[in-house]
Design a protein around this motif. Structure first.
Motif, PDB file in Angstrom:
ATOM      1  N   UNK A  33      46.365  42.498  39.954  1.00  0.00           N
ATOM      2  CA  UNK A  33      46.148  41.505  40.923  1.00  0.00           C
ATOM      3  C   UNK A  33      47.716  40.964  41.263  1.00  0.00           C
ATOM      4  N   UNK A  34      48.295  40.224  40.431  1.00  0.00           N
ATOM      5  CA  UNK A  34      49.722  39.831  40.733  1.00  0.00           C
ATOM      6  C   UNK A  34      50.384  40.747  41.328  1.00  0.00           C
ATOM      7  N   UNK A  35      50.678  42.016  40.585  1.00  0.00           N
ATOM      8  CA  UNK A  35      51.449  43.069  41.008  1.00  0.00           C
ATOM      9  C   UNK A  35      51.172  43.500  42.243  1.00  0.00           C
ATOM     10  N   UNK A  36      49.790  43.635  42.745  1.00  0.00           N
ATOM     11  CA  UNK A  36      49.392  44.056  43.924  1.00  0.00           C
ATOM     12  C   UNK A  36      50.116  42.899  45.130  1.00  0.00           C
ATOM     13  N   UNK A  37      49.985  41.613  44.733  1.00  0.00           N
ATOM     14  CA  UNK A  37      50.253  40.701  45.531  1.00  0.00           C
ATOM     15  C   UNK A  37      51.889  40.463  45.758  1.00  0.00           C
ATOM     16  N   UNK A  38      52.440  40.846  44.812  1.00  0.00           N
ATOM     17  CA  UNK A  38      53.944  40.996  44.602  1.00  0.00           C
ATOM     18  C   UNK A  38      54.290  42.141  45.679  1.00  0.00           C
ATOM     19  N   UNK A  39      53.737  43.125  45.626  1.00  0.00           N
ATOM     20  CA  UNK A  39      54.030  44.370  46.304  1.00  0.00           C
ATOM     21  C   UNK A  39      53.684  44.120  47.866  1.00  0.00           C
ATOM     22  N   UNK A  40      52.632  43.346  48.264  1.00  0.00           N
ATOM     23  CA  UNK A  40      52.280  43.012  49.485  1.00  0.00           C
ATOM     24  C   UNK A  40      53.330  42.041  50.093  1.00  0.00           C
ATOM     25  N   UNK A  92      50.627  52.115  45.637  1.00  0.00           N
ATOM     26  CA  UNK A  92      50.375  52.474  44.194  1.00  0.00           C
ATOM     27  C   UNK A  92      51.620  52.570  43.350  1.00  0.00           C
ATOM     28  N   UNK A  93      52.804  53.179  43.654  1.00  0.00           N
ATOM     29  CA  UNK A  93      53.979  53.301  43.240  1.00  0.00           C
ATOM     30  C   UNK A  93      54.681  51.874  43.031  1.00  0.00           C
ATOM     31  N   UNK A  94      54.779  50.985  44.205  1.00  0.00           N
ATOM     32  CA  UNK A  94      55.285  49.698  44.104  1.00  0.00           C
ATOM     33  C   UNK A  94      54.440  48.784  42.986  1.00  0.00           C
ATOM     34  N   UNK A  95      53.207  48.707  43.048  1.00  0.00           N
ATOM     35  CA  UNK A  95      52.199  48.002  42.103  1.00  0.00           C
ATOM     36  C   UNK A  95      52.704  48.361  40.731  1.00  0.00           C
ATOM     37  N   UNK A  96      52.663  49.857  40.487  1.00  0.00           N
ATOM     38  CA  UNK A  96      52.966  50.405  39.169  1.00  0.00           C
ATOM     39  C   UNK A  96      54.211  49.920  38.634  1.00  0.00           C
ATOM     40  N   UNK A  97      55.185  49.927  39.442  1.00  0.00           N
ATOM     41  CA  UNK A  97      56.676  49.482  38.967  1.00  0.00           C
ATOM     42  C   UNK A  97      56.447  47.969  38.472  1.00  0.00           C
TER      43      UNK A  97
END
Length: 317
Positions: free
Chosen positions: A239-246, A264-269
Motif C-alpha cells: 500500500x505504501x509503495x503504491x502511494x509513493x508510486x502514485x 507494477x514496476x515502480x511499486x515493485x522497485x
C-alpha cells in the motif's frame, strides 16, 4: 452495480492477499542475494513454493486464545488490521480507468484515514492480550503510528498543493511534465520515513522489538490470527509503495510499456527498497525514533509546505 465493478471488488482483496503472501518469498530471496547467502531454495523451483508451505502450515496450527485474554477484542484486533489495509486499496488507481474507487475526490484522505484506523488493531491486540509485553508493544505501536501519521499527512500537502486535488488520478495527471519526486524531494523523503514507521518495518519495527518485547503486540497470537497480522504488514508495504508510486513517481506514466506494467514496476522497485532497508540498517532506540519524528521530520515537513506555498504564490503573481 456493474459487473466490472463487482468483479474488481471481489478480485482486488484476493490479488492483494496473494501478492502479500508471495512477498514473503520475495523478501527472503532478496535478503539472501543482498547478504550473500542462500534464501529459500528447497521447496519448488527457487524455493517459490515456500510461501505456500508456510501458509498451509499456519492454517493448521493450533488457534489458541489465552485464558486471561479479552476474547472478543482479542479475536477482532487482527481482523481490524486486515480490513483497514484492504479498504485503503479501494482508492488506489492502477491506471486511469482501473481501480475500485480510484476516481474518488478525497481518495488520498480516505487512504490516510484507513491507515489511521489501523492503529486500533495493534492497540487492541496489545491491551486484550493481558500481557505486559504485548501491552508495551501496543503502546509503542500507538505512539509511533499516530506520531508518524502527522508527518505523513504534512508531507503530502505539497503534492496536493501542486496538483490542486486530493484525487489520486488528478495527482498522476498533474505529473505529465515532471514527476513530483523532483520538486517535492523533501516531502518524498519525509513520506518514505513515515511510511516505514507506519508499517513498523525494519529498522523502525520497535513495536515488535524481539530483544525487548518478544514479539510485541502480537506476542500471544498464534495460528491464522497471527497470520492475519503478518499478511497485513506485507499488504501495508504494498500500500505504501503504491502511494509513493502514485504521489511521487508519476503513477502509471511511462513510455513504451502499458500503464499497468509501469505501475507494477515502480511499486515493485519501492517494495525492493523496503526490503533492502531491512538488510542494511540497524534498529534505533525507541527514543531516537520518536526524536527523529518530532525534532527533524516535523520541521522539515512544515518547511516543505511553506516553501511549496511560497513558490506557487510567486508563480501565480
Amino acid at each position: 452495480m456493474t459487473y466490472p465493478a463487482l468483479s474488481a471488488i471481489i478480485l482486488t482483496p484476493l490479488v492483494i492477499l496473494g501478492l502479500a503472501t508471495v512477498l514473503t518469498w520475495v523478501e527472503r530471496r532478496l535478503l539472501g542475494v543482498w547478504q550473500d547467502r542462500y534464501g529459500p531454495n528447497r521447496v519448488g523451483p527457487g524455493g517459490m513454493f515456500q510461501a505456500v508451505a508456510d501458509g498451509t502450515k499456519i492454517l493448521f496450527k493450533q488457534d489458541w486464545i489465552p485464558p486471561f485474554a479479552d476474547r472478543g477484542i482479542f479475536v477482532a484486533a487482527p481482523a481490524i488490521g486486515m480490513m483497514t489495509v484492504l479498504l485503503a486499496f479501494a482508492a488506489i488507481p492502477l491506471t486511469m480507468g482501473t481501480g475500485i474507487a480510484g476516481d474518488m475526490n478525497v481518495g488520498l484522505l480516505f487512504i490516510l484515514g484507513m491507515m489511521g484506523l489501523g492503529v486500533y488493531a495493534v492497540v487492541l491486540a496489545g491491551w486484550s492480550s493481558n500481557s505486559k509485553y504485548a501491552l508495551l508493544g501496543g503502546m509503542r505501536a500507538a505512539a509511533q503510528m499516530i506520531s508518524y501519521e502527522v508527518f505523513m499527512g504534512l508531507s503530502v500537502l505539497g503534492v496536493v498543493m501542486m496538483a490542486g486535488s486530493f484525487n489520486l488520478r488528478a495527482i498522476v495527471a498533474a505529473q505529465a511534465g515532471v514527476w513530483f519526486i523532483i520538486p517535492q524531494c523533501l516531502g518524498f523523503g519525509v513520506f518514505m520515513l513515515a511510511g516505514i514507521a507506519q508499517t513498523h518495518r525494519l529498522p523502525f519495527d520497535l513495536p515488535e522489538g524481539e530483544n525487548e518485547l518478544g514479539a510485541g503486540f502480537h506476542t500471544e497470537y498464534s495460528g491464522m490470527k497471527f497470520g492475519m497480522f503478518f499478511i497485513a504488514e506485507y499488504a501495508g508495504i504494498i500500500l505504501v509503495s503504491s502511494l509513493v508510486t502514485t504521489l511521487y513517481l508519476g503513477g502509471w506514466r511511462g513510455p513504451f510499456l502499458p500503464p499497468a506494467v509501469w505501475s507494477a514496476l515502480k511499486t515493485g522497485g519501492v517494495v525492493a527498497f523496503f526490503i533492502l532497508l531491512r538488510a542494511g540498517l540497524p534498529r534505533p532506540r525507541y527514543d531516537q525514533l520518536m526524536a527523529l519524528g518530532w525534532k527533524i521530520l516535523l520541521p522539515l515537513s512544515l518547511f516543505n509546505v511553506m516553501a511549496t506555498g511560497t513558490i506557487l504564490m510567486l508563480r501565480a503573481s
